[in-house]
Design an enzyme around this catalytic site. Structure first.
Site, PDB file in Angstrom:
ATOM      1  N   HIS A   1       2.654 -11.666  14.086  1.00 41.76           N
ATOM      2  CA  HIS A   1       3.717 -12.199  14.933  1.00 41.76           C
ATOM      3  C   HIS A   1       3.468 -13.660  15.315  1.00 41.76           C
ATOM      4  O   HIS A   1       4.345 -14.326  15.860  1.00 41.76           O
ATOM      5  CB  HIS A   1       3.843 -11.339  16.195  1.00 41.76           C
ATOM      6  CG  HIS A   1       5.244 -11.249  16.722  1.00 41.76           C
ATOM      7  ND1 HIS A   1       6.269 -12.081  16.291  1.00 41.76           N
ATOM      8  CD2 HIS A   1       5.815 -10.419  17.643  1.00 41.76           C
ATOM      9  CE1 HIS A   1       7.380 -11.778  16.920  1.00 41.76           C
ATOM     10  NE2 HIS A   1       7.137 -10.771  17.749  1.00 41.76           N
TER      11      HIS A   1
ATOM     12  N   THR B   1       0.849  -1.188   0.000  1.00 46.25           N
ATOM     13  CA  THR B   1       0.000   0.000   0.000  1.00 46.25           C
ATOM     14  C   THR B   1       0.887   1.240   0.000  1.00 46.25           C
ATOM     15  O   THR B   1       1.902   1.281   0.694  1.00 46.25           O
ATOM     16  CB  THR B   1      -0.946   0.006   1.216  1.00 46.25           C
ATOM     17  OG1 THR B   1      -1.743   1.188   1.187  1.00 46.25           O
ATOM     18  CG2 THR B   1      -0.189  -0.050   2.533  1.00 46.25           C
TER      19      THR B   1
END
Length: 512
Positions: free
Chosen positions: A483, A431
């Site tokens: 994560h 993006t």
């Protein structure tokens, strides 16, 4: 009698919840017409009709939990009178509509215009702007109306040539796949004026108002401008339309109001400090579009699901800018497209994804799916919201092919012409907030992907090279990652590789 049963729902899926029935007992259906939606823990599945006929019974109610091959209902042959009388008695309003003149005396056959299935997991849509009105002659495949889903706009075309004799769904209404939107009568003929939802108060035509009526037809108001015109007590004939065929858009109304406010007006008396504020004319309540609702829902789901973390770095864009400046004219002359920065970022990311496969993987339950294909989502901003079309097999494409694909995505996204398939199945997303002036941000994951790269504006900053302070065009990069699957070492290494590939583009050519 044919039974309607729960189909196979996919691997490891053994039960589903009965969603909305799109038909009722007594309705006539054709082969493959959607009958009912089944909701599983993964997707929504539409159950089609196994044969043409009449719905004789519905066994499973909405909200029931059903297992594979469970009985949902039954379909009988459509040659009895009992079923048709049941249909008319169970649906008073639709029976009245079907009894309206259909021009059978002239051989005209009524054809239903149905809301199409808009793709997997898409169960409803909002009716957009009607491009035709009752009495219009239409050709086969002529666009009649657009439906706005939570992912894209879908045009509904005429299944047959003929005359629009009914419009059953108003602009702004919510419909499901299989809903009758309009009726086309083949061969033309008389038109039942009372069937249009836009003519709910159809008075006899007044010759004195003919000019005003023609002006209103020209305006062909859609929901947003119609509401603003009604709330402000405006005359549509006094507003110049800039839309298709002179239609008035919301922007036209806003511009008109601004022009009116700019005209000198008498100074009102100063209200008492204790008087309540009237903000009715200074606030507007607008229903969120389905695209905006989906963006909000998916972003919040991403935050609630992933263990999201963002790591940052900066990159010296001197080398890429030098290559672009040196070859942009030759590149455009040969390939017919401008050489931008995005193709370099796509190549750099693919190169880094190969080294750090965790960033290109996704979590499915207790499994990790590693992907040896690189389908890069390119975030594109439109007036309706952010969409992410996917550049398939980016590792096999040249810089020119990538630039052409991105340019095409941007054009068709702004025109609302992207298909659902083009916005599904990406493995990684890029993006670029820099086009809007963003210096730094923390992008949100596009689930179920495990990584998204945020680009930002290029800004000249002093940096230390060797023992000297020099001014270089710098860009901050942000990698948000899940994560749960990507460790900090992998995320930092990925971003360092992207930085190295951009600061020394020859590494990409040498696969270093």
């Amino acid at each position: 009698m044919t039974e309607i049963r729960v189909p196979t729902l996919g691997e490891s899926v053994t039960e589903a919840t009965v969603g909305e029935w799109l038909v009722k007992e007594g309705d006539r259906v054709s082969v493959d017409d959607p009958l009912v939606e089944l909701e599983t823990d993964k997707v929504s599945v539409s159950v089609p009709a196994p044969m043409a006929g009449v719905i004789t019974s519905i066994t499973a109610k909405e909200g029931d939990t059903v297992e594979l091959d469970a009985l949902l209902g039954e379909i009988g042959e459509a040659n009895g009178t009992k079923a048709s009388s049941s249909a008319s008695s169970s649906n008073g309003s639709e029976a009245a509509a079907s009894s309206a003149p259909t021009n059978k005396d002239e051989g005209g056959e009524p054809i239903e215009v149905l809301a199409p299935s808009s793709g997997e997991s898409v169960t409803e849509a909002d009716v957009g702007e009607w491009l035709v009105k009752i009495g219009d002659q239409v050709a086969v495949d002529e666009t009649l109306v657009s439906l706005e889903t939570d992912k894209a706009a879908v045009d509904v075309s005429a299944p047959s040539a003929g005359t629009i004799t009914e419009i059953r769904q108003k602009e702004g209404e919510t419909v499901t796949p299989g809903t009758v939107l309009a009726i086309i009568t083949q061969g033309g003929g008389a038109v039942p004026e009372t069937k249009s939802p836009e003519k709910a108060s159809s008075a006899k035509p007044d010759p004195a108002a003919a000019k005003s009526a023609s002006t209103t037809d020209r305006a062909a108001l859609s929901p947003a401008p119609r509401r603003m015109i009604q709330e402000n007590g405006l005359d549509p004939a006094s507003i110049a339309g800039s839309g298709k065929d002179g239609r008035i858009t919301k922007g036209d109304v806003v511009s008109y109001l601004k022009d009116q406010e700019a005209k000198p007006t008498p100074t009102p008396s100063t209200p008492s400090p204790s008087a309540p504020r009237d903000l009715g004319e200074r606030e507007e309540r607008v229903k969120m579009s389905r695209l905006r609702q989906t963006i909000a829902r998916r972003l919040k789901e991403s935050q609630n699901t992933a263990a999201m973390l963002t790591t940052f770095n900066d990159v010296d864009m001197s080398a890429v800018m030098e290559v672009r400046s040196q070859y942009k004219d030759l590149f455009e002359k040969k390939h017919g497209v401008k050489l931008g920065f995005m193709s370099f970022f796509v190549k750099a990311c693919v190169h880094a994804l190969r080294e750090i496969p965790d960033v290109n993987a996704e979590i499915d339950g207790t499994d990790i799916i590693y992907k040896d294909h690189y389908d890069i989502g390119i975030a594109v901003g439109t007036e309706k919201g952010l969409v992410v079309p996917v550049l398939r097999d980016a590792e096999q494409k040249s810089l020119a092919e990538i630039e052409k694909g991105i340019t095409d995505f941007g054009r068709r996204a702004r025109d609302g012409q992207l298909s659902l398939e083009e916005m599904q199945g990406g493995t990684f997303t890029i993006t670029n907030g820099g086009v809007y002036g963003s210096l730094m941000s923390t992008p949100i994951l596009n689930m179920p992907q495990s990584g998204i790269l945020g680009m930002h504006r290029i800004e000249k900053r002093p940096i230390v090279v060797g023992n000297e302070i020099v001014v270089r065009p710098m860009m901050y990069l942000a990698l948000s990652y899940d994560h749960r699957i990507v460790d900090g070492k992998g995320a930092v290494t990925f971003l360092v590789r992207v930085k190295e590939n951009l600061e020394d583009p020859q590494r990409l050519l040498l696969d270093l």
